[in-house]
Design a protein around this motif. Structure first.
Motif, mmCIF file in Angstrom:
data_model
loop_
_atom_site.group_PDB
_atom_site.id
_atom_site.type_symbol
_atom_site.label_atom_id
_atom_site.label_comp_id
_atom_site.label_asym_id
_atom_site.label_seq_id
_atom_site.Cartn_x
_atom_site.Cartn_y
_atom_site.Cartn_z
ATOM 1 N N ILE A 74 0.854 -1.177 0.000
ATOM 2 C CA ILE A 74 0.000 0.000 0.000
ATOM 3 C C ILE A 74 0.899 1.239 0.000
ATOM 4 C CG2 ILE A 74 -1.745 1.352 1.233
ATOM 5 C CD1 ILE A 74 -2.840 -1.218 0.131
ATOM 6 N N GLY A 75 0.656 2.144 -0.946
ATOM 7 C CA GLY A 75 1.385 3.398 -1.012
ATOM 8 C C GLY A 75 0.437 4.552 -0.717
ATOM 9 N N GLN A 76 0.543 5.121 0.455
ATOM 10 C CA GLN A 76 -0.341 6.222 0.849
ATOM 11 C C GLN A 76 0.257 7.542 0.384
ATOM 12 O OE1 GLN A 76 -3.322 5.413 2.654
ATOM 13 N NE2 GLN A 76 -3.826 7.416 1.770
ATOM 14 N N ILE A 77 -0.516 8.302 -0.390
ATOM 15 C CA ILE A 77 -0.065 9.592 -0.906
ATOM 16 C C ILE A 77 -0.211 10.650 0.187
ATOM 17 C CG2 ILE A 77 -0.388 11.343 -2.687
ATOM 18 C CD1 ILE A 77 0.622 8.630 -3.717
ATOM 19 N N ILE A 78 0.870 11.356 0.446
ATOM 20 C CA ILE A 78 0.860 12.430 1.446
ATOM 21 C C ILE A 78 1.268 13.720 0.748
ATOM 22 C CG2 ILE A 78 1.830 13.259 3.628
ATOM 23 C CD1 ILE A 78 2.396 10.296 4.300
ATOM 24 N N CYS A 79 0.323 14.654 0.599
ATOM 25 C CA CYS A 79 0.585 15.913 -0.086
ATOM 26 C C CYS A 79 1.178 16.914 0.889
ATOM 27 C CB CYS A 79 -0.696 16.463 -0.703
ATOM 28 S SG CYS A 79 -1.380 15.401 -1.989
ATOM 29 N N GLU A 80 2.230 17.578 0.439
ATOM 30 C CA GLU A 80 2.897 18.568 1.261
ATOM 31 C C GLU A 80 2.940 19.891 0.511
ATOM 32 O OE1 GLU A 80 6.640 16.640 1.846
ATOM 33 O OE2 GLU A 80 5.934 15.508 3.583
ATOM 34 N N GLU A 81 2.955 20.968 1.223
ATOM 35 C CA GLU A 81 3.009 22.296 0.615
ATOM 36 C C GLU A 81 4.436 22.826 0.662
ATOM 37 O OE1 GLU A 81 0.614 23.596 -0.975
ATOM 38 O OE2 GLU A 81 -0.948 22.186 -0.389
ATOM 39 N N PRO A 82 4.824 23.640 -0.332
ATOM 40 C CA PRO A 82 4.051 23.925 -1.540
ATOM 41 C C PRO A 82 4.415 22.957 -2.670
ATOM 42 C CG PRO A 82 5.890 25.448 -1.403
ATOM 43 C CD PRO A 82 6.010 24.513 -0.214
ATOM 44 N N CYS A 83 3.431 22.377 -3.230
ATOM 45 C CA CYS A 83 3.571 21.532 -4.425
ATOM 46 C C CYS A 83 4.602 20.423 -4.254
ATOM 47 C CB CYS A 83 3.910 22.383 -5.651
ATOM 48 S SG CYS A 83 2.602 23.531 -6.108
ATOM 49 N N ARG A 84 4.541 19.746 -3.141
ATOM 50 C CA ARG A 84 5.395 18.589 -2.954
ATOM 51 C C ARG A 84 4.555 17.457 -2.364
ATOM 52 N NH1 ARG A 84 10.507 19.293 -4.102
ATOM 53 N NH2 ARG A 84 11.005 17.233 -3.261
#
Length: 444
Positions: free
Chosen positions: A188-198
Protein backbone atom coordinates in the motif's frame (compact mmCIF):
# COMPACT_ATOMS: atom_id res chain seq x y z
CA UNK A 1 -57.55 -5.17 -20.57
CA UNK A 2 -55.79 -3.57 -23.51
CA UNK A 3 -52.79 -1.37 -22.75
CA UNK A 4 -53.45 2.36 -23.05
CA UNK A 5 -52.09 4.04 -26.20
CA UNK A 6 -48.83 5.90 -25.61
CA UNK A 7 -50.56 9.20 -26.30
CA UNK A 8 -52.86 8.63 -23.32
CA UNK A 9 -49.97 8.14 -20.88
CA UNK A 10 -48.71 10.94 -18.71
CA UNK A 11 -45.40 12.69 -19.31
CA UNK A 12 -43.70 11.03 -16.34
CA UNK A 13 -44.95 7.60 -17.43
CA UNK A 14 -43.54 8.04 -20.92
CA UNK A 15 -40.18 9.21 -19.57
CA UNK A 16 -39.98 6.20 -17.26
CA UNK A 17 -40.46 3.94 -20.30
CA UNK A 18 -38.01 5.82 -22.53
CA UNK A 19 -35.31 5.64 -19.87
CA UNK A 20 -35.30 1.85 -20.28
CA UNK A 21 -34.72 1.95 -24.05
CA UNK A 22 -31.47 2.12 -26.02
CA UNK A 23 -30.67 5.60 -27.32
CA UNK A 24 -31.37 4.46 -30.91
CA UNK A 25 -34.88 3.40 -29.91
CA UNK A 26 -35.49 6.76 -28.23
CA UNK A 27 -34.49 8.56 -31.43
CA UNK A 28 -36.80 6.33 -33.48
CA UNK A 29 -39.63 7.12 -31.07
CA UNK A 30 -38.89 10.84 -31.47
CA UNK A 31 -39.25 10.58 -35.25
CA UNK A 32 -42.84 9.32 -34.98
CA UNK A 33 -44.59 12.66 -34.40
CA UNK A 34 -44.09 16.14 -32.97
CA UNK A 35 -45.45 15.29 -29.51
CA UNK A 36 -43.19 12.29 -29.22
CA UNK A 37 -40.25 14.38 -30.42
CA UNK A 38 -40.83 16.88 -27.61
CA UNK A 39 -41.00 14.09 -25.02
CA UNK A 40 -37.87 12.40 -26.37
CA UNK A 41 -35.91 15.68 -26.35
CA UNK A 42 -36.24 16.14 -22.61
CA UNK A 43 -32.94 17.10 -20.96
CA UNK A 44 -34.01 15.08 -17.92
CA UNK A 45 -34.38 11.99 -20.12
CA UNK A 46 -31.00 12.38 -21.82
CA UNK A 47 -29.22 13.04 -18.54
CA UNK A 48 -30.67 9.73 -17.30
CA UNK A 49 -29.46 7.97 -20.49
CA UNK A 50 -25.98 9.45 -20.06
CA UNK A 51 -25.82 8.29 -16.45
CA UNK A 52 -27.08 4.83 -17.41
CA UNK A 53 -24.76 4.28 -20.40
CA UNK A 54 -21.66 6.10 -19.14
CA UNK A 55 -21.92 5.49 -15.43
CA UNK A 56 -22.73 7.93 -12.67
CA UNK A 57 -19.09 8.97 -12.15
CA UNK A 58 -18.56 9.94 -15.79
CA UNK A 59 -21.81 11.90 -15.94
CA UNK A 60 -20.95 13.69 -12.70
CA UNK A 61 -17.49 14.53 -14.07
CA UNK A 62 -19.05 15.98 -17.23
CA UNK A 63 -21.39 18.10 -15.15
CA UNK A 64 -18.62 19.34 -12.87
CA UNK A 65 -15.82 19.86 -15.38
CA UNK A 66 -16.95 21.07 -18.76
CA UNK A 67 -20.58 20.52 -19.71
CA UNK A 68 -21.21 24.30 -19.40
CA UNK A 69 -24.90 24.30 -20.31
CA UNK A 70 -24.61 21.94 -23.30
CA UNK A 71 -27.86 19.90 -23.59
CA UNK A 72 -27.41 16.31 -22.53
CA UNK A 73 -28.80 15.05 -25.84
CA UNK A 74 -26.13 16.95 -27.78
CA UNK A 75 -23.43 15.74 -25.41
CA UNK A 76 -24.59 12.15 -25.87
CA UNK A 77 -24.55 12.56 -29.66
CA UNK A 78 -21.08 14.12 -29.72
CA UNK A 79 -19.64 11.32 -27.58
CA UNK A 80 -21.29 8.74 -29.85
CA UNK A 81 -19.73 10.44 -32.90
CA UNK A 82 -16.25 10.64 -31.36
CA UNK A 83 -13.74 10.05 -34.15
CA UNK A 84 -10.55 11.93 -33.22
CA UNK A 85 -8.06 12.58 -30.45
CA UNK A 86 -5.72 15.51 -29.91
CA UNK A 87 -2.24 14.67 -28.63
CA UNK A 88 0.76 16.68 -27.54
CA UNK A 89 4.11 15.96 -25.96
CA UNK A 90 4.38 17.73 -22.61
CA UNK A 91 7.40 19.91 -21.98
CA UNK A 92 9.47 19.14 -18.92
CA UNK A 93 11.85 21.34 -16.96
CA UNK A 94 14.85 19.79 -15.26
CA UNK A 95 15.54 16.10 -14.74
CA UNK A 96 13.11 13.48 -16.05
CA UNK A 97 12.58 9.80 -15.22
CA UNK A 98 14.89 7.43 -17.04
CA UNK A 99 13.37 5.87 -20.21
CA UNK A 100 11.58 2.63 -19.32
CA UNK A 101 8.86 0.09 -20.12
CA UNK A 102 6.59 -2.26 -18.16
CA UNK A 103 6.37 0.36 -15.40
CA UNK A 104 3.27 1.80 -13.73
CA UNK A 105 1.76 5.28 -13.94
CA UNK A 106 -1.17 6.60 -11.92
CA UNK A 107 -2.87 9.94 -11.38
CA UNK A 108 -3.54 10.34 -7.67
CA UNK A 109 -4.50 13.57 -5.88
CA UNK A 110 -3.43 15.52 -8.97
CA UNK A 111 0.01 13.88 -9.16
CA UNK A 112 1.26 11.59 -11.91
CA UNK A 113 3.26 8.87 -10.16
CA UNK A 114 5.67 6.58 -12.05
CA UNK A 115 7.19 3.54 -10.37
CA UNK A 116 9.71 0.96 -11.52
CA UNK A 117 9.88 -0.67 -14.93
CA UNK A 118 12.59 -2.20 -17.06
CA UNK A 119 15.32 -0.25 -18.85
CA UNK A 120 18.24 -0.69 -21.23
CA UNK A 121 20.17 -3.87 -20.60
CA UNK A 122 17.22 -5.77 -19.12
CA UNK A 123 17.63 -4.21 -15.69
CA UNK A 124 14.79 -3.30 -13.39
CA UNK A 125 14.29 0.13 -11.82
CA UNK A 126 13.30 0.92 -8.24
CA UNK A 127 12.80 4.68 -8.54
CA UNK A 128 9.60 6.68 -7.98
CA UNK A 129 8.86 9.95 -9.80
CA UNK A 130 5.97 12.40 -9.52
CA UNK A 131 4.81 15.55 -11.31
CA UNK A 132 1.76 17.66 -10.55
CA UNK A 133 -0.76 18.04 -13.39
CA UNK A 134 -3.98 18.81 -11.48
CA UNK A 135 -7.08 16.70 -11.00
CA UNK A 136 -9.46 17.88 -13.67
CA UNK A 137 -9.58 18.94 -17.30
CA UNK A 138 -10.14 22.59 -16.45
CA UNK A 139 -7.10 22.84 -14.18
CA UNK A 140 -4.41 21.27 -16.35
CA UNK A 141 -1.54 23.65 -16.90
CA UNK A 142 -0.21 24.34 -20.38
CA UNK A 143 3.20 25.23 -18.90
CA UNK A 144 6.08 22.80 -18.67
CA UNK A 145 6.08 20.23 -15.89
CA UNK A 146 8.69 19.43 -13.26
CA UNK A 147 9.40 15.87 -12.19
CA UNK A 148 10.38 15.13 -8.59
CA UNK A 149 12.21 11.95 -7.65
CA UNK A 150 10.81 10.54 -4.42
CA UNK A 151 12.48 8.38 -1.80
CA UNK A 152 12.75 4.80 -3.09
CA UNK A 153 13.84 1.40 -1.83
CA UNK A 154 10.44 0.17 -0.65
CA UNK A 155 9.02 -1.79 -2.39
CA UNK A 156 11.96 -3.36 -4.25
CA UNK A 157 12.59 -2.62 -7.91
CA UNK A 158 10.63 -4.55 -10.53
CA UNK A 159 8.90 -4.46 -13.90
CA UNK A 160 5.67 -6.04 -15.15
CA UNK A 161 3.97 -5.34 -11.82
CA UNK A 162 0.49 -3.89 -11.32
CA UNK A 163 -0.03 -0.67 -9.38
CA UNK A 164 -3.70 0.29 -9.03
CA UNK A 165 -5.30 3.42 -7.62
CA UNK A 166 -7.72 2.77 -4.73
CA UNK A 167 -9.13 6.03 -3.44
CA UNK A 168 -6.06 8.19 -2.81
CA UNK A 169 -3.68 5.29 -2.30
CA UNK A 170 -1.76 2.87 -4.54
CA UNK A 171 -1.96 -0.92 -4.31
CA UNK A 172 1.06 -2.64 -5.85
CA UNK A 173 1.32 -6.36 -6.56
CA UNK A 174 3.90 -8.70 -8.04
CA UNK A 175 6.31 -8.09 -10.89
CA UNK A 176 9.69 -9.40 -12.05
CA UNK A 177 13.20 -8.32 -11.08
CA UNK A 178 16.28 -8.38 -13.29
CA UNK A 179 17.27 -11.81 -11.94
CA UNK A 180 14.04 -13.16 -13.39
CA UNK A 181 12.53 -13.68 -9.95
CA UNK A 182 8.72 -13.42 -9.94
CA UNK A 183 7.19 -11.64 -6.96
CA UNK A 184 3.83 -11.86 -5.18
CA UNK A 185 4.07 -9.23 -2.46
CA UNK A 186 1.27 -6.68 -1.94
CA UNK A 187 2.03 -3.07 -0.93
CA UNK A 188 0.00 0.00 0.00
CA UNK A 189 1.39 3.40 -1.01
CA UNK A 190 -0.34 6.22 0.85
CA UNK A 191 -0.06 9.59 -0.91
CA UNK A 192 0.86 12.43 1.45
CA UNK A 193 0.59 15.91 -0.09
CA UNK A 194 2.90 18.57 1.26
CA UNK A 195 3.01 22.30 0.61
CA UNK A 196 4.05 23.93 -1.54
CA UNK A 197 3.57 21.53 -4.42
CA UNK A 198 5.39 18.59 -2.95
CA UNK A 199 4.30 15.09 -2.07
CA UNK A 200 5.66 11.83 -0.74
CA UNK A 201 4.50 8.21 -0.58
CA UNK A 202 4.44 6.17 2.61
CA UNK A 203 4.73 2.46 1.68
CA UNK A 204 3.83 -0.49 3.88
CA UNK A 205 3.50 -4.20 3.24
CA UNK A 206 -0.19 -5.13 3.33
CA UNK A 207 -1.25 -7.76 5.85
CA UNK A 208 -3.05 -10.38 3.75
CA UNK A 209 -3.00 -13.61 5.72
CA UNK A 210 -1.71 -17.00 4.52
CA UNK A 211 -3.24 -17.05 1.01
CA UNK A 212 -1.82 -15.13 -1.99
CA UNK A 213 -1.60 -15.55 -5.77
CA UNK A 214 1.46 -17.35 -7.08
CA UNK A 215 4.40 -15.09 -8.08
CA UNK A 216 3.97 -13.45 -11.48
CA UNK A 217 4.52 -10.45 -13.73
CA UNK A 218 2.92 -9.02 -16.88
CA UNK A 219 -0.50 -9.83 -15.44
CA UNK A 220 -3.62 -7.68 -15.86
CA UNK A 221 -5.33 -5.90 -12.96
CA UNK A 222 -8.09 -3.41 -12.20
CA UNK A 223 -9.89 -1.91 -9.21
CA UNK A 224 -13.61 -2.32 -8.58
CA UNK A 225 -15.42 0.46 -6.74
CA UNK A 226 -12.41 1.21 -4.50
CA UNK A 227 -13.08 -2.05 -2.62
CA UNK A 228 -11.55 -4.89 -4.64
CA UNK A 229 -8.52 -5.53 -6.84
CA UNK A 230 -8.86 -8.23 -9.49
CA UNK A 231 -5.80 -9.73 -11.20
CA UNK A 232 -5.72 -12.22 -14.06
CA UNK A 233 -3.03 -14.28 -15.74
CA UNK A 234 0.57 -13.19 -16.28
CA UNK A 235 3.93 -14.92 -16.53
CA UNK A 236 4.62 -17.32 -13.66
CA UNK A 237 7.71 -19.26 -12.63
CA UNK A 238 9.73 -20.84 -15.46
CA UNK A 239 8.03 -18.47 -17.93
CA UNK A 240 4.68 -20.27 -17.98
CA UNK A 241 1.57 -18.26 -18.91
CA UNK A 242 -1.16 -18.24 -16.28
CA UNK A 243 -4.94 -18.15 -16.62
CA UNK A 244 -6.12 -17.85 -13.02
CA UNK A 245 -8.11 -14.99 -11.48
CA UNK A 246 -7.72 -13.62 -7.96
CA UNK A 247 -9.62 -11.03 -5.94
CA UNK A 248 -8.12 -8.86 -3.20
CA UNK A 249 -10.77 -7.70 -0.73
CA UNK A 250 -9.89 -4.23 0.59
CA UNK A 251 -13.20 -3.49 2.31
CA UNK A 252 -11.32 -3.07 5.61
CA UNK A 253 -10.25 0.39 4.48
CA UNK A 254 -6.72 -0.65 3.36
CA UNK A 255 -5.78 -1.61 6.92
CA UNK A 256 -5.59 -5.23 5.80
CA UNK A 257 -6.67 -7.34 2.86
CA UNK A 258 -7.43 -10.91 1.90
CA UNK A 259 -6.74 -12.68 -1.39
CA UNK A 260 -9.22 -15.21 -2.76
CA UNK A 261 -8.98 -17.28 -5.92
CA UNK A 262 -12.17 -16.82 -7.90
CA UNK A 263 -14.35 -19.79 -8.72
CA UNK A 264 -15.16 -19.82 -12.42
CA UNK A 265 -18.30 -20.80 -14.25
CA UNK A 266 -18.52 -21.53 -17.95
CA UNK A 267 -15.75 -21.12 -20.56
CA UNK A 268 -12.55 -19.32 -19.57
CA UNK A 269 -10.07 -17.10 -21.41
CA UNK A 270 -6.89 -18.92 -22.34
CA UNK A 271 -3.71 -18.33 -20.31
CA UNK A 272 -1.92 -15.13 -21.32
CA UNK A 273 0.29 -12.19 -20.39
CA UNK A 274 0.55 -8.59 -21.56
CA UNK A 275 -3.25 -8.28 -21.76
CA UNK A 276 -5.53 -5.67 -20.20
CA UNK A 277 -8.36 -5.79 -17.67
CA UNK A 278 -10.60 -2.72 -17.46
CA UNK A 279 -13.37 -1.98 -14.98
CA UNK A 280 -16.51 -0.61 -16.69
CA UNK A 281 -18.82 -0.08 -13.69
CA UNK A 282 -20.82 -2.20 -11.26
CA UNK A 283 -18.76 -5.39 -10.92
CA UNK A 284 -18.03 -5.83 -14.61
CA UNK A 285 -14.70 -5.90 -16.39
CA UNK A 286 -13.44 -6.27 -19.96
CA UNK A 287 -10.40 -8.38 -20.87
CA UNK A 288 -8.66 -7.77 -24.20
CA UNK A 289 -5.71 -9.26 -26.08
CA UNK A 290 -2.37 -10.48 -24.73
CA UNK A 291 0.20 -13.15 -25.59
CA UNK A 292 -0.84 -16.77 -25.15
CA UNK A 293 0.95 -19.86 -23.88
CA UNK A 294 2.21 -20.70 -27.38
CA UNK A 295 3.40 -17.08 -27.81
CA UNK A 296 0.50 -16.35 -30.12
CA UNK A 297 -0.91 -12.82 -29.89
CA UNK A 298 -4.62 -12.51 -29.18
CA UNK A 299 -7.46 -10.11 -29.99
CA UNK A 300 -10.37 -11.71 -28.14
CA UNK A 301 -12.74 -9.69 -25.96
CA UNK A 302 -14.20 -11.13 -22.75
CA UNK A 303 -16.86 -9.54 -20.58
CA UNK A 304 -17.19 -10.77 -17.02
CA UNK A 305 -18.46 -9.79 -13.60
CA UNK A 306 -17.89 -10.91 -10.04
CA UNK A 307 -21.45 -10.78 -8.79
CA UNK A 308 -21.67 -12.80 -5.57
CA UNK A 309 -17.93 -13.49 -5.99
CA UNK A 310 -18.58 -16.02 -8.76
CA UNK A 311 -16.68 -15.04 -11.86
CA UNK A 312 -18.83 -15.42 -14.97
CA UNK A 313 -16.97 -15.08 -18.25
CA UNK A 314 -18.50 -14.54 -21.66
CA UNK A 315 -16.47 -14.16 -24.82
CA UNK A 316 -17.91 -11.55 -27.17
CA UNK A 317 -17.82 -13.53 -30.40
CA UNK A 318 -19.19 -11.76 -33.44
CA UNK A 319 -19.62 -12.55 -37.10
CA UNK A 320 -16.93 -10.64 -38.95
CA UNK A 321 -19.35 -10.06 -41.84
CA UNK A 322 -21.43 -7.90 -39.49
CA UNK A 323 -18.55 -5.55 -38.70
CA UNK A 324 -18.22 -2.35 -40.73
CA UNK A 325 -14.65 -1.21 -41.30
CA UNK A 326 -11.55 -2.40 -39.48
CA UNK A 327 -11.05 -4.30 -36.25
CA UNK A 328 -8.00 -3.95 -33.98
CA UNK A 329 -5.32 -6.48 -34.84
CA UNK A 330 -4.08 -8.96 -32.23
CA UNK A 331 -1.69 -7.35 -29.74
CA UNK A 332 0.08 -7.55 -26.39
CA UNK A 333 1.61 -4.81 -24.28
CA UNK A 334 -1.10 -2.30 -25.20
CA UNK A 335 -2.96 0.02 -22.83
CA UNK A 336 -6.72 0.08 -22.25
CA UNK A 337 -8.15 3.11 -20.43
CA UNK A 338 -11.78 3.67 -19.44
CA UNK A 339 -12.86 7.10 -20.68
CA UNK A 340 -15.71 9.50 -20.24
CA UNK A 341 -18.75 8.36 -22.25
CA UNK A 342 -18.50 4.63 -21.54
CA UNK A 343 -15.57 3.93 -23.88
CA UNK A 344 -12.33 1.99 -23.53
CA UNK A 345 -9.38 3.57 -25.35
CA UNK A 346 -6.97 0.89 -26.62
CA UNK A 347 -3.58 2.16 -27.76
CA UNK A 348 -0.43 0.61 -29.17
CA UNK A 349 1.03 -2.76 -28.28
CA UNK A 350 2.99 -5.24 -30.38
CA UNK A 351 2.19 -8.12 -32.71
CA UNK A 352 3.56 -11.67 -32.76
CA UNK A 353 6.76 -10.46 -34.44
CA UNK A 354 7.10 -7.79 -31.72
CA UNK A 355 6.40 -5.02 -34.21
CA UNK A 356 5.00 -2.09 -32.27
CA UNK A 357 1.78 -0.25 -33.17
CA UNK A 358 0.60 3.36 -33.02
CA UNK A 359 -3.16 3.00 -33.53
CA UNK A 360 -5.93 4.21 -31.20
CA UNK A 361 -9.22 2.30 -30.94
CA UNK A 362 -12.44 2.88 -29.05
CA UNK A 363 -14.41 -0.07 -27.66
CA UNK A 364 -17.92 1.27 -27.02
CA UNK A 365 -19.26 -0.23 -23.79
CA UNK A 366 -23.01 0.54 -24.33
CA UNK A 367 -22.79 -1.24 -27.70
CA UNK A 368 -20.83 -4.11 -26.12
CA UNK A 369 -23.46 -4.59 -23.40
CA UNK A 370 -26.33 -4.50 -25.90
CA UNK A 371 -24.44 -7.03 -28.04
CA UNK A 372 -23.91 -9.22 -24.98
CA UNK A 373 -27.64 -9.10 -24.17
CA UNK A 374 -28.57 -10.38 -27.64
CA UNK A 375 -28.68 -7.33 -29.93
CA UNK A 376 -26.33 -8.62 -32.64
CA UNK A 377 -26.73 -5.40 -34.67
CA UNK A 378 -24.50 -3.70 -32.10
CA UNK A 379 -21.43 -5.61 -33.34
CA UNK A 380 -20.78 -3.01 -36.01
CA UNK A 381 -20.74 -0.24 -33.39
CA UNK A 382 -18.44 -1.87 -30.88
CA UNK A 383 -15.07 -0.89 -32.40
CA UNK A 384 -13.97 2.38 -34.01
CA UNK A 385 -10.49 3.45 -35.09
CA UNK A 386 -9.74 7.07 -34.15
CA UNK A 387 -7.76 9.73 -35.95
CA UNK A 388 -4.91 11.23 -33.93
CA UNK A 389 -4.10 14.93 -34.42
CA UNK A 390 -1.09 16.83 -33.12
CA UNK A 391 2.02 15.14 -31.74
CA UNK A 392 1.21 11.44 -31.73
CA UNK A 393 3.06 9.19 -29.26
CA UNK A 394 3.74 6.92 -32.29
CA UNK A 395 4.53 3.20 -32.14
CA UNK A 396 5.15 1.73 -28.70
CA UNK A 397 4.39 -1.20 -26.43
CA UNK A 398 4.46 -1.87 -22.69
CA UNK A 399 4.01 1.83 -22.02
CA UNK A 400 2.00 3.29 -19.14
CA UNK A 401 -1.33 5.12 -19.49
CA UNK A 402 -3.82 6.61 -17.04
CA UNK A 403 -6.84 8.91 -17.23
CA UNK A 404 -7.67 12.04 -15.23
CA UNK A 405 -10.77 12.31 -13.04
CA UNK A 406 -12.82 13.89 -15.84
CA UNK A 407 -12.28 10.82 -18.03
CA UNK A 408 -11.48 13.25 -20.84
CA UNK A 409 -7.66 13.30 -20.82
CA UNK A 410 -5.20 10.39 -20.93
CA UNK A 411 -1.51 10.57 -20.01
CA UNK A 412 0.92 8.22 -21.81
CA UNK A 413 4.47 7.69 -20.57
CA UNK A 414 7.41 5.57 -21.70
CA UNK A 415 7.37 2.19 -23.35
CA UNK A 416 9.43 0.32 -25.93
CA UNK A 417 9.60 2.21 -29.22
CA UNK A 418 11.12 1.73 -32.65
CA UNK A 419 14.69 2.86 -33.24
CA UNK A 420 17.02 3.10 -36.20
CA UNK A 421 18.82 -0.15 -36.87
CA UNK A 422 22.58 -0.24 -36.59
CA UNK A 423 24.54 -2.85 -38.56
CA UNK A 424 25.31 -4.89 -35.42
CA UNK A 425 21.70 -4.87 -34.17
CA UNK A 426 19.13 -7.56 -34.88
CA UNK A 427 16.27 -5.45 -33.49
CA UNK A 428 15.53 -1.75 -33.68
CA UNK A 429 14.46 -1.07 -30.10
CA UNK A 430 14.85 1.65 -27.53
CA UNK A 431 13.12 2.72 -24.34
CA UNK A 432 11.20 6.00 -24.28
CA UNK A 433 10.90 8.59 -21.51
CA UNK A 434 8.50 11.14 -22.99
CA UNK A 435 5.16 12.15 -21.46
CA UNK A 436 2.15 12.72 -23.75
CA UNK A 437 -1.31 14.11 -23.15
CA UNK A 438 -4.15 12.71 -25.29
CA UNK A 439 -7.63 14.31 -25.23
CA UNK A 440 -11.02 13.55 -26.75
CA UNK A 441 -12.05 15.86 -29.60
CA UNK A 442 -15.68 16.83 -28.95
CA UNK A 443 -17.34 19.68 -30.85
CA UNK A 444 -19.29 21.40 -28.11
Amino acid sequence: MDAAPVGHLGYDQVLSILRLLPAEAVLSFAATCRAFRDWASSDVLWEALCRRDWGARAAAAALADWRCGVPWRRLYAEVARLSALQARRLQVKGTSPRPRASHSINLVAGWLVVFGGGCEGGRHLDDIWATYVGNRAGTRSSNSLTWQQLASGTPSGRFGHSCILVGDALVLFGGINDRGLRLNDTWIGQIICEEPCRMRISWRLLEIGPLAPSPRGAHAACCIDDKFIVIHGGIGVHGSRLGDTWLLDLSDGLRSGSWRRMRNTGPLPSARSGHTLTWIGDRRMVLFGGRGSEYEVLSDVWLFDIGDHLLQWKEQKYDLSSILGELPSPRAGHSATFLFGGKILVYGGEDKERRRMDDFWILDIPALLQFESGNRKMAKRMWKKLRIDGQSPNCRSFHGACVDTSGYCVYVFGGMVDALLHPAESLGLRFDGQLYQVELVLHL
